[in-house]
Motif scaffolding. Structure first.
Motif, PDB file in Angstrom:
ATOM      1  N   ASP A  53     -15.808  56.661 -34.616  1.00 45.30           N
ATOM      2  CA  ASP A  53     -16.029  58.100 -34.472  1.00 45.30           C
ATOM      3  C   ASP A  53     -14.690  58.801 -34.260  1.00 45.30           C
TER       4      ASP A  53
ATOM      5  N   CYS B 282     -21.461  64.795 -27.995  1.00 48.90           N
ATOM      6  CA  CYS B 282     -20.053  64.910 -28.385  1.00 48.90           C
ATOM      7  C   CYS B 282     -19.677  66.311 -28.855  1.00 48.90           C
TER       8      CYS B 282
ATOM      9  N   ARG C  19     -16.361  70.492 -23.599  1.00 48.08           N
ATOM     10  CA  ARG C  19     -17.034  69.591 -22.666  1.00 48.08           C
ATOM     11  C   ARG C  19     -17.059  70.194 -21.260  1.00 48.08           C
TER      12      ARG C  19
ATOM     13  N   LYS D 293     -10.877  59.877 -22.346  1.00 48.14           N
ATOM     14  CA  LYS D 293     -10.969  58.761 -23.290  1.00 48.14           C
ATOM     15  C   LYS D 293      -9.656  57.974 -23.246  1.00 48.14           C
TER      16      LYS D 293
HETATM   17 MO   LIG Z   1     -17.137  62.171 -29.551  1.00 46.81          MO
END
Ligand SMILES: [Mo]
Ligand SMILES: Nc1nc2c(c(=O)[nH]1)N[C@H]1C(S)=C(S)[C@@H](COP(=O)(O)OP(=O)(O)OC[C@H]3O[C@@H](n4cnc5c(=O)[nH]c(N)nc54)[C@H](O)[C@@H]3O)O[C@H]1N2
Ligand SMILES: Nc1nc2c(c(=O)[nH]1)N[C@H]1C(S)=C(S)[C@@H](COP(=O)(O)OP(=O)(O)OC[C@H]3O[C@@H](n4cnc5c(=O)[nH]c(N)nc54)[C@H](O)[C@@H]3O)O[C@H]1N2
Ligand code: SF4
Length: 722
Positions: free
Chosen positions: A12, A149, A309, A603
């Motif tokens: 992804d 996401c 987010r 991440k």
């Molecule tokens: Mo993502």
């Protein structure tokens, strides 16, 4: 003789790299490299996928179907010893068991008590969503709203422009100003970097707007560390100055946009001093950024999904996306904005996913929709109110690792531990989620199955050939759901479609007259002849006209114009204009008195969300950040914390143990840590123990980057940080 096969990295990632895999006489893959003929891949792969042979041939691969041994409780299992809790079964037995259990659950509780849970383990068109969707639609299972996401950002962009298109990465060398806005280009989108570097060699400046000092930020001409969750205020403030100083493109605004008068009223509420107080950026810097942006041509914004987010993330994305509409930056090759290019790939989704099959299901209507970002609530609370449908009795997980990546982990794990929940997990490895399965099924990697893929960071369609035979008894997603459909007695011919059938359907290549013009001339055969990759036909004449996605209308919005004011959002009860609203967990609210640190649960640069931490080579590359909390020196000192100390990071949702790294990439008041597997983390939980199931303002997305915590030096009861 060794041979070479063209595949596509299916992770992804915006880059969707062309991959050349070398296979020896015995059928074993011996080497992989980036396709040198792919104009965006340019012959190189990121560090994590360059080491992909370690993943494909890892001794820890799941190779056989397995069933939980009788009496073994559902809980997290020690890494490397998971198989002891399971027993091997044949595929026949696994498929029969699953089909029988799903049929019984559908009969006893209604088919909506079955919940598929998948995301983007693979973004191949077939592997991401094709036969699986057909299967669950025909079953009448609950539908999953895949919000985890990019749904918020996607809907926000569409509300302004009508479609997810953006500046071509290959146009970036023409830019004179590049703003990486919540975009960790080095970590998450490395194939854009050579284009950025080329632009800089031609005199462009790179500005990074990110609360965290990413490698991209450290390499930039100007890093603007913004307070988390305040980007809407900054974008509105920039528009305030651009309009105040008449630096906007009056002709472009008049011809192609609507709602400018309402926007003008709204941005009047965001003078630089107020914006400065919210964002933590000085008035002088805000003024300078506005002027640089509006007066440099071409100017491009690489916006990524980091801003959305948080609670105000939809409005923030909308506000940022409006900037090039105000300045007319879209008119120039190399100008504009790139959030995603995915809307250029017009796959025939109705045919590959067959939502019409819901009518043929026992339900006979559209099934209820469950938001994947509140999985914890769905497993523990759904069915407790009269009108929210049945309780979830079966969970079918593939392409995802929710025990590690979903927010509010305590609630997710409470749900997964339910003895009465029947859980199937189709996986390549024994992930945190597989630990809780009743049946574990082995899945193939992109080396082992065929697929077709677009991208969200470039404009090439690619064929991904199967390079090697599946390892052990691993099977692709398409095969699994086709087999299960037949065991369930679904007689529709679509359940017997092969991967090649599905590829042709996705492209509509058997009906050239029905192909979208951007797919014109693209078929499996032409793709193969072209070495696996073809550019979409975006330009009428490929030599003369560069692709400018939004240089002129009409636009695919309801008004046919770029919408500063969105009547569609107003009808949904959402503010039709962007505004700053403080996140409930931020420095702007009372909760900050109890938990005074804003937490960024990030991440890993060398992982892909929760993919890779179990592989020793990848873990070594990420070793500087594994189990680490980055803190500002003053936040550490005031708590008596020294570099290397074990600390508890906590809020009302839980507490995790990490090792303090003082003087990390954060400013005063912000702390950061990275995603990992739970079972590889001290105390058995990763950063998502601290994140919330709150949803944000547009599209029901999660708020991973709006989290308050406090930190204290570890006590005797703290698990030792690893
Ligand atoms: Mo993502
Ligand atoms: N190496 C690697 N590559 C990846 C992934 C991975 O896990 N590892 N994940 C893939 C996936 S799933 C996706 S969706 C893409 C995502 O790619 P990005 O959208 O780039 O992903 P993030 O890292 O979530 O966010 C980008 C940046 O936003 C910053 N940020 C956080 N909050 C704010 C804020 O309030 N304002 C601003 N201005 N910035 C903020 C973060 O510090 C981060 O550096 O990357 C993909 N590529
Ligand atoms: N704290 C925090 N949480 C986050 C994020 C964050 O930045 N911070 N990022 C969020 C984002 S942007 C995203 S996209 C999600 C990602 O969450 P997920 O979509 O769950 O992504 P991964 O963690 O990569 O897990 C994907 C799994 O799919 C498996 N897989 C790969 N290919 C296949 C296949 O062909 N078939 C099957 N059956 N399985 C396969 C892999 O082995 C892997 O375990 O995480 C979200 N969670
Ligand atoms: S993860 Fe991204 S950068 Fe790495 S090989 Fe795959 S597509 Fe390319």
């Amino acid at each position: 003789m060794p041979r070479t096969v063209h595949a596509v990295c299916s992770h992804d990632c915006p880059d969707s790299c062309g991959v050349l895999i070398t296979i020896d006489e015995t059928g074993r893959a011996t080497r992989l490299r980036g396709d040198p003929s792919h104009p965006v891949t340019r012959g190189f792969l990121c560090g994590k996928v360059a080491k992909y042979l370690d993943r494909v041939y890892s001794p820890d691969r799941l190779l056989y179907p397995m069933r939980r041994r009788a009496g073994v409780p559902k809980t997290s299992l020690p890494h490397g010893r998971e198989a002891e809790s399971f027993e091997r079964i044949s595929w026949d037995e696994a498929l029969d068991t699953i089909a029988a259990r799903l049929a019984a659950i559908a009969r006893d509780h209604g088919p909506e008590s079955i919940l598929p849970y998948s995301y983007a383990g693979t973004i191949g068109v077939l592997g991401y969503g094709s036969m699986d969707r057909r299967f669950f639609h025909r079953l009448g299972a609950s539908q999953l709203d895949r919000t985890i996401c990019s749904e918020t950002g996607g809907q926000a962009l569409i509300s302004v422009y009508g479609r997810k298109l953006g500046t071509d990465p290959e146009a970036f060398p023409n830019a004179k100003l590049i703003i990486a806005w919540a975009a960790n280009i080095h970590g998450n989108n490395i194939h854009l970097w050579p284009f950025v570097e080329e632009a800089r060699r031609n005199g462009a400046k790179l500005v990074v707007i990110d609360p965290y000092a990413t490698r991209t930020a450290r390499a930039a001409d100007w890093h603007i560390p913004i307070n988390p969750g305040t980007d809407s205020a900054l974008a509105l403030g920039l528009m305030h100055i651009i309009v105040r100083d008449r630096l906007f493109d009056q002709d472009y605004v008049a011809r192609w946009t609507c709602g400018f008068d309402q926007l003008r009223e709204r941005i009047a509420e965001y003078p630089p001093d107020y914006v400065s107080s919210l964002t933590g950026i000085s008035v002088a810097d805000i003024e300078r950024l506005a002027r640089d942006y509006a007066t440099t041509t071409p100017a491009v914004i690489r916006l990524n999904y980091g801003v959305q987010r948080s609670d105000n993330g939809g409005a923030a994305t909308r506000a940022i996306a409006m900037l090039p509409a105000l300045t007319g930056a879209w008119k120039h090759y190399g100008g504009g904005l790139q959030l995603s290019t995915s809307g250029a790939f017009r796959w025939d989704k109705a045919t590959i996913e067959r939502p019409d099959l819901m009518e043929a299901s026992p339900l006979g209507r559209e099934a209820r929709v469950v938001n994947m970002s509140v999985l914890g609530g769905a497993l523990t609370e759904l069915g407790s109110k009269r009108d929210d449908g049945p309780r979830v009795h079966a969970l079918f997980v593939y392409n995802s690792n929710p025990a590690a990546i979903a927010p509010d982990q305590a609630s997710v794990l409470r749900g997964l531990s339910r003895p009465d929940l029947f859980t199937v997990v189709h996986e390549q490895f024994f992930t945190d989620t597989a630990d809780y399965a009743d049946v574990v099924l082995p899945a193939t990697t992109f080396f082992e199955h065929k697929d077709i893929q677009g991208a969200y960071g470039h404009y090439y369609v690619q064929l991904s050939e199967q390079a090697i035979e599946p390892l052990g008894e691993a099977r692709p997603n398409v095969w699994l759901f086709s087999q299960l459909a037949q065991r369930m007695g679904f007689t529709e011919p679509c359940f017997r479609d092969t991967p090649d059938d599905l590829i042709a359907q996705a492209l509509r290549s058997s009906h050239p007259d029905q192909q979208h013009p951007w797919f014109a001339g693209i078929t499996p055969e032409t793709l193969q002849a072209a070495g696996g990759s073809q550019r979409l036909r975006l330009e009428e004449d490929q030599d003369k006209q560069p692709f400018l996605p939004f240089a002129e209308g009409p636009f695919e919005t309801p008004s046919g114009r770029i919408e500063f004011y969105s009547a569609t959002l107003a009808a949904q009860g959402v503010d039709p204009l962007p505004a700053f609203r403080p996140a409930p967990e931020s420095r702007h609210t009372a909760a900050h008195e109890r938990y005074p640190l804003e937490f960024l649960p990030r991440k890993g640069d060398n992982y892909m969300n929760s993919t890779f931490p179990n592989l020793p080579g990848h873990r070594a590359m990420e070793s500087a950040f594994n189990g680490v909390l980055e803190m500002h020196a003053d936040d550490a000192t005031s708590r008596g914390i020294a570099d290397g100390d074990t600390v508890d990071v906590f809020n009302d949702r839980g507490s995790i143990a990490l090792r303090a790294h003082v003087n990390g990439g954060v400013r005063l008041g912000v702390v950061a840590a990275r995603l990992n597997w739970n079972k590889l983390s001290a105390g058995g939980h990763n950063v998502n123990l601290l994140t919330s199931q709150r949803l944000n303002d547009i599209g029901g997305g999660p708020v991973f980057y709006s989290v308050l915590v406090d930190v204290r030096k570890a006590s005797a009861s703290t698990p030792k940080a690893i």
